[in-house]
Write a protein that holds these residues in place. Structure first.
Motif, PDB file in Angstrom:
ATOM      1  N   GLU A  42       0.604  -1.287  -0.395  1.00 19.07           N
ATOM      2  CA  GLU A  42       0.037  -0.361  -0.009  1.00 19.07           C
ATOM      3  C   GLU A  42       1.160   0.867   0.377  1.00 19.07           C
ATOM      4  O   GLU A  42       1.573   1.226   0.197  1.00 19.07           O
ATOM      5  CB  GLU A  42      -1.045   0.329   1.000  1.00 19.07           C
ATOM      6  CG  GLU A  42      -0.835   0.593   2.733  1.00 19.07           C
ATOM      7  CD  GLU A  42      -1.622   0.261   3.952  1.00 19.07           C
ATOM      8  OE1 GLU A  42      -1.689   0.757   4.036  1.00 19.07           O
ATOM      9  OE2 GLU A  42      -2.159  -1.016   3.740  1.00 19.07           O
ATOM     10  N   SER A  44       1.934   4.698   1.500  1.00 14.80           N
ATOM     11  CA  SER A  44       1.605   5.557   2.669  1.00 14.80           C
ATOM     12  C   SER A  44       2.868   6.544   2.556  1.00 14.80           C
ATOM     13  O   SER A  44       3.997   6.074   2.742  1.00 14.80           O
ATOM     14  CB  SER A  44       2.641   4.310   3.613  1.00 14.80           C
ATOM     15  OG  SER A  44       2.590   4.913   5.152  1.00 14.80           O
ATOM     16  N   ASN A  45       2.743   7.655   2.378  1.00 22.31           N
ATOM     17  CA  ASN A  45       3.390   8.792   2.436  1.00 22.31           C
ATOM     18  C   ASN A  45       4.162   8.552   1.249  1.00 22.31           C
ATOM     19  O   ASN A  45       5.734   9.353   1.263  1.00 22.31           O
ATOM     20  CB  ASN A  45       4.693   8.948   4.632  1.00 22.31           C
ATOM     21  CG  ASN A  45       3.560   8.644   5.355  1.00 22.31           C
ATOM     22  OD1 ASN A  45       2.495   9.348   5.504  1.00 22.31           O
ATOM     23  ND2 ASN A  45       4.299   8.302   6.522  1.00 22.31           N
ATOM     24  N   LEU A  49       4.938   1.245   1.434  1.00 23.60           N
ATOM     25  CA  LEU A  49       4.928   0.270   2.302  1.00 23.60           C
ATOM     26  C   LEU A  49       4.697  -1.617   2.304  1.00 23.60           C
ATOM     27  O   LEU A  49       3.360  -1.531   1.835  1.00 23.60           O
ATOM     28  CB  LEU A  49       4.055   0.111   3.840  1.00 23.60           C
ATOM     29  CG  LEU A  49       3.644  -0.849   5.047  1.00 23.60           C
ATOM     30  CD1 LEU A  49       4.525  -0.404   5.570  1.00 23.60           C
ATOM     31  CD2 LEU A  49       2.829   0.294   5.841  1.00 23.60           C
ATOM     32  N   ARG A  83      10.200   5.635  11.659  1.00 23.30           N
ATOM     33  CA  ARG A  83       9.198   4.981  12.389  1.00 23.30           C
ATOM     34  C   ARG A  83       8.283   5.805  13.689  1.00 23.30           C
ATOM     35  O   ARG A  83       7.330   5.709  13.549  1.00 23.30           O
ATOM     36  CB  ARG A  83       9.113   3.511  12.827  1.00 23.30           C
ATOM     37  CG  ARG A  83       8.976   2.534  11.541  1.00 23.30           C
ATOM     38  CD  ARG A  83       9.316   1.033  11.562  1.00 23.30           C
ATOM     39  NE  ARG A  83       9.727   0.467  10.204  1.00 23.30           N
ATOM     40  CZ  ARG A  83       8.565   0.010   9.354  1.00 23.30           C
ATOM     41  NH1 ARG A  83       7.415   0.557   9.257  1.00 23.30           N
ATOM     42  NH2 ARG A  83       9.307  -0.624   8.841  1.00 23.30           N
ATOM     43  N   ASP A  86       6.595   8.911  12.226  1.00 25.28           N
ATOM     44  CA  ASP A  86       5.610   7.844  11.516  1.00 25.28           C
ATOM     45  C   ASP A  86       4.025   8.018  12.083  1.00 25.28           C
ATOM     46  O   ASP A  86       4.107   7.230  12.796  1.00 25.28           O
ATOM     47  CB  ASP A  86       5.928   6.766  10.644  1.00 25.28           C
ATOM     48  CG  ASP A  86       4.722   6.834   9.253  1.00 25.28           C
ATOM     49  OD1 ASP A  86       4.414   7.534   8.566  1.00 25.28           O
ATOM     50  OD2 ASP A  86       5.206   5.555   8.794  1.00 25.28           O
ATOM     51  N   TYR A  88       1.338   7.390  10.484  1.00 21.94           N
ATOM     52  CA  TYR A  88       0.385   6.617   9.452  1.00 21.94           C
ATOM     53  C   TYR A  88       0.768   5.518  10.169  1.00 21.94           C
ATOM     54  O   TYR A  88       1.591   4.967  10.493  1.00 21.94           O
ATOM     55  CB  TYR A  88       0.967   7.138   8.214  1.00 21.94           C
ATOM     56  CG  TYR A  88       0.343   5.697   7.532  1.00 21.94           C
ATOM     57  CD1 TYR A  88      -0.740   6.391   6.872  1.00 21.94           C
ATOM     58  CD2 TYR A  88       0.881   4.786   7.291  1.00 21.94           C
ATOM     59  CE1 TYR A  88      -1.556   5.360   6.038  1.00 21.94           C
ATOM     60  CE2 TYR A  88      -0.048   4.146   6.480  1.00 21.94           C
ATOM     61  CZ  TYR A  88      -1.601   3.928   5.392  1.00 21.94           C
ATOM     62  OH  TYR A  88      -1.602   3.185   5.134  1.00 21.94           O
ATOM     63  N   GLN A  89      -0.148   4.922  10.327  1.00 25.62           N
ATOM     64  CA  GLN A  89      -0.275   3.877  11.267  1.00 25.62           C
ATOM     65  C   GLN A  89      -1.638   2.813  10.509  1.00 25.62           C
ATOM     66  O   GLN A  89      -2.832   3.060  10.315  1.00 25.62           O
ATOM     67  CB  GLN A  89      -0.807   3.603  12.417  1.00 25.62           C
ATOM     68  CG  GLN A  89       0.149   3.838  13.307  1.00 25.62           C
ATOM     69  CD  GLN A  89      -0.520   3.685  14.876  1.00 25.62           C
ATOM     70  OE1 GLN A  89      -1.496   2.637  15.232  1.00 25.62           O
ATOM     71  NE2 GLN A  89       0.400   3.955  16.086  1.00 25.62           N
ATOM     72  N   SER A  90      -1.192   1.642   9.143  1.00 28.11           N
ATOM     73  CA  SER A  90      -1.462   0.872   8.825  1.00 28.11           C
ATOM     74  C   SER A  90      -2.554  -0.175   9.234  1.00 28.11           C
ATOM     75  O   SER A  90      -2.675  -0.805  10.208  1.00 28.11           O
ATOM     76  CB  SER A  90      -0.860  -0.454   7.545  1.00 28.11           C
ATOM     77  OG  SER A  90      -1.876  -1.232   6.285  1.00 28.11           O
ATOM     78  N   GLN A  95       2.307  -4.032  14.045  1.00 24.03           N
ATOM     79  CA  GLN A  95       2.748  -2.425  13.987  1.00 24.03           C
ATOM     80  C   GLN A  95       4.456  -3.966  14.817  1.00 24.03           C
ATOM     81  O   GLN A  95       4.589  -4.257  15.724  1.00 24.03           O
ATOM     82  CB  GLN A  95       2.707  -1.449  14.975  1.00 24.03           C
ATOM     83  CG  GLN A  95       3.299  -0.685  15.412  1.00 24.03           C
ATOM     84  CD  GLN A  95       2.726  -0.240  16.652  1.00 24.03           C
ATOM     85  OE1 GLN A  95       1.333  -0.368  16.952  1.00 24.03           O
ATOM     86  NE2 GLN A  95       2.992   1.113  17.233  1.00 24.03           N
ATOM     87  N   SER A 123       7.572  -5.806   8.072  1.00 21.09           N
ATOM     88  CA  SER A 123       6.832  -4.657   7.061  1.00 21.09           C
ATOM     89  C   SER A 123       8.154  -3.795   6.354  1.00 21.09           C
ATOM     90  O   SER A 123       8.932  -3.375   7.891  1.00 21.09           O
ATOM     91  CB  SER A 123       5.998  -3.581   7.258  1.00 21.09           C
ATOM     92  OG  SER A 123       4.814  -5.128   7.747  1.00 21.09           O
ATOM     93  N   TYR A 125       9.168  -0.178   3.997  1.00 22.29           N
ATOM     94  CA  TYR A 125       9.108   0.907   3.098  1.00 22.29           C
ATOM     95  C   TYR A 125      10.356   0.098   1.554  1.00 22.29           C
ATOM     96  O   TYR A 125      11.145  -0.037   2.346  1.00 22.29           O
ATOM     97  CB  TYR A 125       9.051   2.279   3.189  1.00 22.29           C
ATOM     98  CG  TYR A 125       8.598   2.629   4.833  1.00 22.29           C
ATOM     99  CD1 TYR A 125       6.602   3.186   3.642  1.00 22.29           C
ATOM    100  CD2 TYR A 125       8.375   2.484   5.832  1.00 22.29           C
ATOM    101  CE1 TYR A 125       6.072   3.554   4.453  1.00 22.29           C
ATOM    102  CE2 TYR A 125       7.196   2.834   6.798  1.00 22.29           C
ATOM    103  CZ  TYR A 125       5.960   3.595   6.524  1.00 22.29           C
ATOM    104  OH  TYR A 125       5.305   3.868   7.110  1.00 22.29           O
TER     105      TYR A 125
END
Length: 165
Positions: A42, A44-45, A49, A83, A86, A88-90, A95, A123, A125
């Motif tokens: 997805e 993310s920023n 991710l 992180r 950051d 943004y939390q998916s 996590q 996970s 980036y």
């Protein structure tokens, strides 16, 4: 010299064949194996991710010693994103602990021990989705090799090819 084939000989040969089959079957079922699944991607920023799960599908404890991702034969390095800042939390990714902060070279710092049937999530980036994931273990997981390549199923991933470099 004449060899006689009696009922006793037949029973002994059947027992020998059954024991050989049992040995091969036990070794076949008790081998080390890993699987990679649950590919997710997805935006993310402004970065991708990318996440997936590594599962120990064998009946033995296995240590994953190295993990690499490739796109068209070139190794992908994770992006250096802090992180902790950051926001943004998916919702679809677990996590990651603050102790496993990624840097530009290493995103899998320590060997991970997997119990039979257990798994861990990665996970990271990236700039592009990988097409291959390479896992290395402390035991042979594919023939005589300790390394196994897993293709990434792009049918289940979002289209992230338009992300800027």
């Amino acid at each position: 010299m004449k060899i006689q084939f009696t009922l006793d000989t037949l029973i002994a040969l059947i027992a020998l064949a059954a024991s050989i089959y049992s040995i091969f079957r036990t070794n076949w079922l008790d081998r080390y194996s890993l699987e990679v699944s649950s590919f997710e991607s997805e935006l993310s920023n402004g970065e991708i991710l990318f996440g997936y799960s590594v599962i120990n599908t064998s009946t033995r404890v296995l240590k994953v010693t190295d993990l690499k991702m490739y796109l068209k034969g070139k190794e992908l390095k994770p992006l250096n994103i802090d992180r902790q800042t950051d926001v943004y939390q998916s919702a679809i990714f677990h996590q990651i602990n603050s102790s496993s902060i990624l840097d530009e070279c290493i995103y899998f710092k320590k060997p991970t021990i997997l119990l039979p049937g257990s798994s861990f999530q990665i996970s990271v980036y990236l700039k592009h989705d990988p097409d291959t994931i390479e896992l290395t273990a402390d035991h042979r997981i594919k023939g005589f090799k300790k390394t196994k390549l897993f293709p990434v199923n792009h049918l289940n991933l979002n289209d992230m090819n338009n992300v800027q470099n």
